[in-house]
Scaffold this motif. Structure first.
Motif, PDB file in Angstrom:
ATOM      1  N   LEU A 109      -5.858   5.474  11.881  1.00  0.00           N
ATOM      2  CA  LEU A 109      -4.979   5.954  12.505  1.00  0.00           C
ATOM      3  C   LEU A 109      -3.520   5.627  11.874  1.00  0.00           C
ATOM      4  N   THR A 110      -3.289   4.547  11.293  1.00  0.00           N
ATOM      5  CA  THR A 110      -1.892   4.266  10.638  1.00  0.00           C
ATOM      6  C   THR A 110      -1.594   5.408   9.521  1.00  0.00           C
ATOM      7  N   LEU A 111      -2.817   5.781   8.736  1.00  0.00           N
ATOM      8  CA  LEU A 111      -2.623   7.072   7.803  1.00  0.00           C
ATOM      9  C   LEU A 111      -2.400   8.249   8.718  1.00  0.00           C
ATOM     10  N   LYS A 112      -2.849   8.581   9.728  1.00  0.00           N
ATOM     11  CA  LYS A 112      -2.559   9.689  10.546  1.00  0.00           C
ATOM     12  C   LYS A 112      -1.235   9.918  10.896  1.00  0.00           C
ATOM     13  N   GLY A 113      -0.846   8.712  11.258  1.00  0.00           N
ATOM     14  CA  GLY A 113       0.607   8.527  12.064  1.00  0.00           C
ATOM     15  C   GLY A 113       1.659   8.566  10.849  1.00  0.00           C
ATOM     16  N   ALA A 114       1.347   8.178   9.852  1.00  0.00           N
ATOM     17  CA  ALA A 114       2.291   8.249   8.576  1.00  0.00           C
ATOM     18  C   ALA A 114       2.492   9.800   8.383  1.00  0.00           C
ATOM     19  N   LEU A 115       1.317  10.447   8.062  1.00  0.00           N
ATOM     20  CA  LEU A 115       1.315  11.870   7.790  1.00  0.00           C
ATOM     21  C   LEU A 115       1.700  12.750   8.976  1.00  0.00           C
ATOM     22  N   CYS A 116       1.695  12.590   9.939  1.00  0.00           N
ATOM     23  CA  CYS A 116       2.312  13.230  11.269  1.00  0.00           C
ATOM     24  C   CYS A 116       3.726  13.339  11.241  1.00  0.00           C
TER      25      CYS A 116
ATOM     26  N   LEU B 204       5.497  10.027  -1.591  1.00  0.00           N
ATOM     27  CA  LEU B 204       4.687   8.618  -2.064  1.00  0.00           C
ATOM     28  C   LEU B 204       5.425   7.666  -0.627  1.00  0.00           C
ATOM     29  N   LEU B 205       4.536   7.281   0.220  1.00  0.00           N
ATOM     30  CA  LEU B 205       4.998   6.715   1.555  1.00  0.00           C
ATOM     31  C   LEU B 205       4.249   5.173   1.361  1.00  0.00           C
ATOM     32  N   HIS B 206       5.154   4.299   1.897  1.00  0.00           N
ATOM     33  CA  HIS B 206       4.473   2.804   2.136  1.00  0.00           C
ATOM     34  C   HIS B 206       3.831   2.947   3.625  1.00  0.00           C
ATOM     35  N   VAL B 207       2.729   2.427   3.545  1.00  0.00           N
ATOM     36  CA  VAL B 207       2.035   2.147   4.927  1.00  0.00           C
ATOM     37  C   VAL B 207       1.658   0.791   4.989  1.00  0.00           C
ATOM     38  N   ARG B 208       1.578   0.297   6.333  1.00  0.00           N
ATOM     39  CA  ARG B 208       1.258  -1.083   6.566  1.00  0.00           C
ATOM     40  C   ARG B 208      -0.295  -1.402   6.246  1.00  0.00           C
ATOM     41  N   ASN B 209      -0.917  -0.366   6.562  1.00  0.00           N
ATOM     42  CA  ASN B 209      -2.518  -0.840   6.262  1.00  0.00           C
ATOM     43  C   ASN B 209      -3.033   0.530   6.025  1.00  0.00           C
ATOM     44  N   THR B 210      -4.425   0.466   5.622  1.00  0.00           N
ATOM     45  CA  THR B 210      -5.043   1.714   5.504  1.00  0.00           C
ATOM     46  C   THR B 210      -6.041   2.280   6.480  1.00  0.00           C
ATOM     47  N   LYS B 211      -5.771   1.802   7.744  1.00  0.00           N
ATOM     48  CA  LYS B 211      -6.516   2.367   8.726  1.00  0.00           C
ATOM     49  C   LYS B 211      -6.372   3.736   9.047  1.00  0.00           C
TER      50      LYS B 211
ATOM     51  N   GLU C 143       0.948  -1.189   0.007  1.00  0.00           N
ATOM     52  CA  GLU C 143      -0.043   0.004  -0.048  1.00  0.00           C
ATOM     53  C   GLU C 143       0.713   1.435   0.001  1.00  0.00           C
ATOM     54  N   GLN C 144       0.482   2.185  -1.041  1.00  0.00           N
ATOM     55  CA  GLN C 144       1.254   3.558  -1.159  1.00  0.00           C
ATOM     56  C   GLN C 144       0.409   4.465  -0.979  1.00  0.00           C
ATOM     57  N   MET C 145       0.729   5.522  -0.299  1.00  0.00           N
ATOM     58  CA  MET C 145       0.325   6.893   0.107  1.00  0.00           C
ATOM     59  C   MET C 145       0.763   7.994  -0.359  1.00  0.00           C
ATOM     60  N   ALA C 146       0.024   8.443  -1.436  1.00  0.00           N
ATOM     61  CA  ALA C 146       0.401   9.737  -2.104  1.00  0.00           C
ATOM     62  C   ALA C 146       0.042  11.027  -1.199  1.00  0.00           C
ATOM     63  N   ILE C 147       0.947  11.929  -1.256  1.00  0.00           N
ATOM     64  CA  ILE C 147       0.553  13.184  -0.560  1.00  0.00           C
ATOM     65  C   ILE C 147       1.028  14.378  -1.358  1.00  0.00           C
ATOM     66  N   VAL C 148      -0.090  15.276  -1.529  1.00  0.00           N
ATOM     67  CA  VAL C 148      -0.105  16.543  -2.352  1.00  0.00           C
ATOM     68  C   VAL C 148      -0.273  17.508  -1.366  1.00  0.00           C
ATOM     69  N   PHE C 149       0.519  18.853  -1.556  1.00  0.00           N
ATOM     70  CA  PHE C 149       0.261  19.939  -0.699  1.00  0.00           C
ATOM     71  C   PHE C 149      -0.564  21.009  -1.423  1.00  0.00           C
TER      72      PHE C 149
ATOM     73  N   SER D 240     -14.586   5.060   3.773  1.00  0.00           N
ATOM     74  CA  SER D 240     -15.100   5.196   5.194  1.00  0.00           C
ATOM     75  C   SER D 240     -13.881   5.755   6.064  1.00  0.00           C
ATOM     76  N   ASN D 241     -12.557   5.076   5.923  1.00  0.00           N
ATOM     77  CA  ASN D 241     -11.491   5.408   6.670  1.00  0.00           C
ATOM     78  C   ASN D 241     -10.985   6.612   6.513  1.00  0.00           C
ATOM     79  N   MET D 242     -11.507   7.286   5.449  1.00  0.00           N
ATOM     80  CA  MET D 242     -11.117   8.934   5.139  1.00  0.00           C
ATOM     81  C   MET D 242     -12.237   9.775   5.767  1.00  0.00           C
ATOM     82  N   LYS D 243     -13.398   9.529   5.219  1.00  0.00           N
ATOM     83  CA  LYS D 243     -14.421  10.506   5.546  1.00  0.00           C
ATOM     84  C   LYS D 243     -15.157  10.170   6.739  1.00  0.00           C
ATOM     85  N   GLY D 244     -15.087   9.111   7.213  1.00  0.00           N
ATOM     86  CA  GLY D 244     -15.837   8.753   8.526  1.00  0.00           C
ATOM     87  C   GLY D 244     -15.730  10.088   9.553  1.00  0.00           C
ATOM     88  N   GLU D 245     -17.148  10.368   9.844  1.00  0.00           N
ATOM     89  CA  GLU D 245     -17.349  11.447  10.647  1.00  0.00           C
ATOM     90  C   GLU D 245     -16.805  11.371  12.168  1.00  0.00           C
ATOM     91  N   PHE D 246     -16.591  10.185  12.890  1.00  0.00           N
ATOM     92  CA  PHE D 246     -15.738  10.101  14.070  1.00  0.00           C
ATOM     93  C   PHE D 246     -14.376   9.609  14.138  1.00  0.00           C
TER      94      PHE D 246
END
Length: 538
Positions: free
Chosen positions: A101-108, A92-99, A70-76, A130-136
């Protein structure tokens, strides 16, 4: 690249490739990776200096490479010192999963590594997962806890119809309808022979209608049409597919009957017979008419949001009118009017209309939970019709919530068109106090109101400002003419607004270019780095 350098510089040619010492050829995989890392580091350092202390938005997308990593692309997204809106592919970051919390940790971690202050974050643009737009617990909600002014905007907001189709597919009969629709189109138009049969059937149908004077004649009228396939990545394709089938319903029915009765067709006879049964069922006709009506209502809004130079004021009006029309369709009067349309369509095409007072038997696991006195009217009216409309209204409310509508309203009033017909400095200051209290003190708000009134008078008498039609061009014009020094609070507000992906065409182009990154081979990485360098110099 080494050969090219050697052709222009004899001194370099003397010490590279075959002329280089065995241990110093610098073309090994490890050396190439080091060079790529240096290039990428230089580009990222340039982007970091370009952003400086400005407010910015992050746009994130995910994709898998050929190794299923899984690769996460970041654009500013930010406004530079010259007042130009920029979108920069950063990492372009490799993340272990798409949860989330995982994405937030990698971004931070990435933001901290390059000394970005998360409190300068003013916008988030993600897809509709849902892991992106989830309200809570979605990624956007996690960032909002740290920075309450990092407003989330769906990155495909202008591709509204795809989102609405995806929402409607949460209703099981609608999802099954689109599967059947694709099967019918593939059966009728899967080969040149079938295509020719469809063409011939249309000619016969047009000749019959002309004989009985049911259609008008004229230049460009009564053209031969083709069925259109729905695509999950093509805006408007579902409406076009549904409309084409409704317009060619009799012709498609005739071709399917021919396929089903053709003794030489072999196994294709079964496909023709199955597709014909799908096509002529009441439930299929019901959903066909419903989706054409629903997608037709949202089409105008989708087109308005797709334009690169948006008319924000009219877009806001279209959001309100789209919701109102869907709510009107949901009402009792809307149901009765729609039901009569379905009955008329079925009568025109020889489809049996069931008795709506009969008991409907649910199939599969839902049969265990079937309530008493469950009529066919309740099934079609509640389980399909209203459930689908509810999904559309929920999706629209998610995309165009109170915050987004408020920011859109500010954007619309600041564009100097039609003599600032909707301009009101006090209302602007109220909205700013509500959405950007961290960026404007109470004293700044007073200055913003005075500057807004001065700007309105200036713009109504200035030829260069009268030509402005978008916020991005207004921001650039303020810098070029030096007005950003005079209207510094207004300039700050405009920069905040255009940093969000709501006041310009879309941020999707930043994502679409990243979709090619599905490989880890060195050649493709070189292409990516060179593309970055070209964008940097541009």
């Amino acid at each position: 690249m080494l050969k090219l350098l050697g052709e222009f510089n004899p001194d370099i040619a003397a010490v590279i490739l075959e002329n280089a010492p065995r241990c110093s050829s610098y073309i090994s995989h490890e050396i190439q990776q080091d060079i790529l890392s240096i290039y990428a580091m230089k580009v990222r350092a340039h982007i970091r200096r370009e952003i400086g202390d400005a407010k910015f938005s992050i746009l994130v997308d995910e994709t898998c490479d050929v190794a299923k990593r899984e690769q996460m692309a970041i654009v500013f997204r930010f406004v530079d010192k010259d007042g130009v809106l920029q979108e920069r592919f950063f990492q372009l970051l490799h993340v272990r999963n798409t949860k989330s919390l995982t994405l937030k940790g990698a971004l931070c971690a990435e933001l901290s590594k390059h000394s970005f202050d998360v409190q300068n974050l003013r916008g988030q643009g993600y897809d509709g997962a849902s892991n992106m737009k989830g309200e809570f617990n979605g990624l956007q909600a996690l960032f909002l806890k740290d920075c309450p002014y990092a407003y989330y905007v769906h990155c495909y907001a202008h591709r509204l119809q795809l989102a609405l189709v995806a929402a409607s597919k949460d209703v099981v009969p609608v999802s099954q309808f689109f599967q059947k629709l694709l099967f019918i189109i593939n059966t009728v138009d899967s080969s040149s022979k079938r295509h020719d049969e469809l063409h011939d059937a249309q000619i016969l149908e047009l000749a019959h209608l002309l004989d009985i004077d049911q259609i008008d004649t004229g230049k460009g009228a009564n053209q031969i049409r083709a069925l259109k396939r729905p695509g999950d990545t093509r805006w408007g394709s579902h409406l076009a597919s549904v409309s084409s089938l409704m317009d060619m319903f009799k012709v498609v029915s005739s071709v399917l009957q021919t396929i089903g009765s053709d003794a030489t067709a072999g196994s294709n006879r079964a496909d023709g017979d199955t597709a014909f049964n799908y096509l002529t069922s009441y439930e299929f006709a019901f959903v066909l008419c419903m989706m054409r009506e629903i997608l037709g209502i949202s089409e105008a809004l989708g087109k308005a949001l797709q334009k690169k130079s948006q008319d924000i004021v009219n877009a806001i009006r279209l959001v309100s009118s789209t919701k109102a029309l869907l709510e009107q369709m949901w009402s009792d009067n809307g149901w009765e009017y729609f039901y009569l349309q379905v009955v008329e369509f079925c009568a025109d095409h020889g489809i049996d209309v069931p008795d709506m007072n009969e008991t409907y038997i649910l199939r599969g696991g839902r049969a265990r939970r079937q309530p008493d006195h469950f009529t066919k009217e309740r099934y079609f009216r509640v389980e399909i019709f209203r459930a689908t409309l509810d999904s559309q209204l929920t999706e629209l409310n998610l995309k165009f919530n109170e915050k987004v509508m408020g920011l859109l309203s500010i954007s619309g009033t600041l564009i100097p068109k039609h003599g600032f017909a909707s301009f009101n400095a006090k209302d602007i200051c109220k909205m700013v106090g509500k959405y950007y209290p961290a960026d404007f003190t109470q004293q700044d708000m007073i200055g913003l109101e005075h500057q807004s009134n001065h700007f309105a008078h200036d713009a109504s008498n200035s030829e260069d400002l009268k030509k402005i039609s978008t916020l991005t061009s207004l921001c650039r014009c303020l810098v070029v003419t030096g007005r950003h020094m005079i209207y510094n609070f207004l300039d700050r507000l405009i920069r905040l607004l255009i940093t969000l992906p709501v006041s310009t065409a879309s941020a999707e182009r930043a994502f679409s270019s990243l979709k090619i990154i599905k490989t880890r081979d060195c050649a493709t990485r070189w292409k990516i780095i060179i593309l970055q360098i070209v964008c940097w110099y541009k």
